[in-house]
Design a protein around this motif. Structure first.
Motif, mmCIF file in Angstrom:
data_model
loop_
_atom_site.group_PDB
_atom_site.id
_atom_site.type_symbol
_atom_site.label_atom_id
_atom_site.label_comp_id
_atom_site.label_asym_id
_atom_site.label_seq_id
_atom_site.Cartn_x
_atom_site.Cartn_y
_atom_site.Cartn_z
ATOM 1 N N LEU A 23 -32.925 -26.605 39.541
ATOM 2 C CA LEU A 23 -31.973 -25.919 38.683
ATOM 3 C C LEU A 23 -32.337 -26.148 37.227
ATOM 4 O O LEU A 23 -32.157 -27.234 36.694
ATOM 5 C CB LEU A 23 -30.544 -26.400 38.957
ATOM 6 N N LEU A 25 -31.313 -24.566 33.892
ATOM 7 C CA LEU A 25 -30.374 -23.617 33.304
ATOM 8 C C LEU A 25 -30.900 -22.969 32.035
ATOM 9 O O LEU A 25 -30.690 -21.789 31.801
ATOM 10 C CB LEU A 25 -29.033 -24.309 33.031
ATOM 11 N N PHE A 105 -40.316 -17.465 38.400
ATOM 12 C CA PHE A 105 -39.017 -18.104 38.450
ATOM 13 C C PHE A 105 -38.160 -17.415 39.505
ATOM 14 O O PHE A 105 -38.072 -16.196 39.548
ATOM 15 C CB PHE A 105 -38.319 -18.045 37.088
ATOM 16 N N CYS A 107 -34.372 -17.055 41.137
ATOM 17 C CA CYS A 107 -32.952 -17.245 40.825
ATOM 18 C C CYS A 107 -32.117 -16.850 42.030
ATOM 19 O O CYS A 107 -32.393 -15.847 42.674
ATOM 20 C CB CYS A 107 -32.542 -16.394 39.634
ATOM 21 N N THR A 109 -29.055 -18.492 45.217
ATOM 22 C CA THR A 109 -28.333 -19.606 45.822
ATOM 23 C C THR A 109 -28.874 -19.868 47.219
ATOM 24 O O THR A 109 -29.370 -18.960 47.889
ATOM 25 C CB THR A 109 -26.824 -19.316 45.938
ATOM 26 N N LEU A 115 -26.938 -23.653 43.683
ATOM 27 C CA LEU A 115 -27.633 -22.739 42.781
ATOM 28 C C LEU A 115 -29.108 -23.089 42.670
ATOM 29 O O LEU A 115 -29.478 -24.259 42.673
ATOM 30 C CB LEU A 115 -27.012 -22.797 41.387
ATOM 31 N N ARG A 117 -32.461 -21.955 40.242
ATOM 32 C CA ARG A 117 -33.125 -21.230 39.150
ATOM 33 C C ARG A 117 -34.284 -22.103 38.727
ATOM 34 O O ARG A 117 -34.144 -23.004 37.892
ATOM 35 C CB ARG A 117 -32.192 -20.986 37.981
#
Length: 125
Positions: A23, A25, A105, A107, A109, A115, A117
């Protein structure tokens, strides 16, 4: 010795939300550079860098070191220098070579709602 191996095993399987390999962000300005910024700086698309990484080329030309006619090239060159210095600092402090190119990358779930990413592939530099 067994305790050391178990410690490394826990570190390798760290799947918590604080793991930056799962993850991420936001991209920190100090430690990251978007390869899209290299688009046509050397008269080639930015994806050519990924193609050369996949082909395992030993040396990949990214941009000019200093070009008085191209402001974008100078900015990217400064960011690359900063990344190089940061990588050298990390090596001096921790003894780790952590510089890598990450692509693509992903993205979304997981099935349990966690999550994601993060990059899918890492190419060591």
């Amino acid at each position: 010795m067994h305790q050391i191996i178990n410690s490394y095993l826990r570190k390798l399987t760290n799947l918590t939300s604080r793991n930056r390999s799962i993850l991420l962000l936001k991209l920190l300005a100090q430690g990251f550079l978007d390869l899209n910024e290299l688009d046509f700086l050397n008269n080639k698309p930015a994806f050519s860098v990924i193609e050369q990484l996949i082909a395992r080329k030993k040396e990949i030309y990214l941009c000019r070191l200093l070009d008085s006619r191209d402001e974008n090239s100078n900015k990217v060159s400064q960011r690359l220098k900063s990344l190089s210095r940061f990588d050298h600092f990390v090596f001096e402090e921790r003894g780790a070579k952590d510089l890598c190119v990450a692509w693509p990358f992903v993205c979304g779930t997981f099935a349990d709602g966690t999550l994601v990413r993060a990059p899918l592939l890492f190419f060591p530099v």
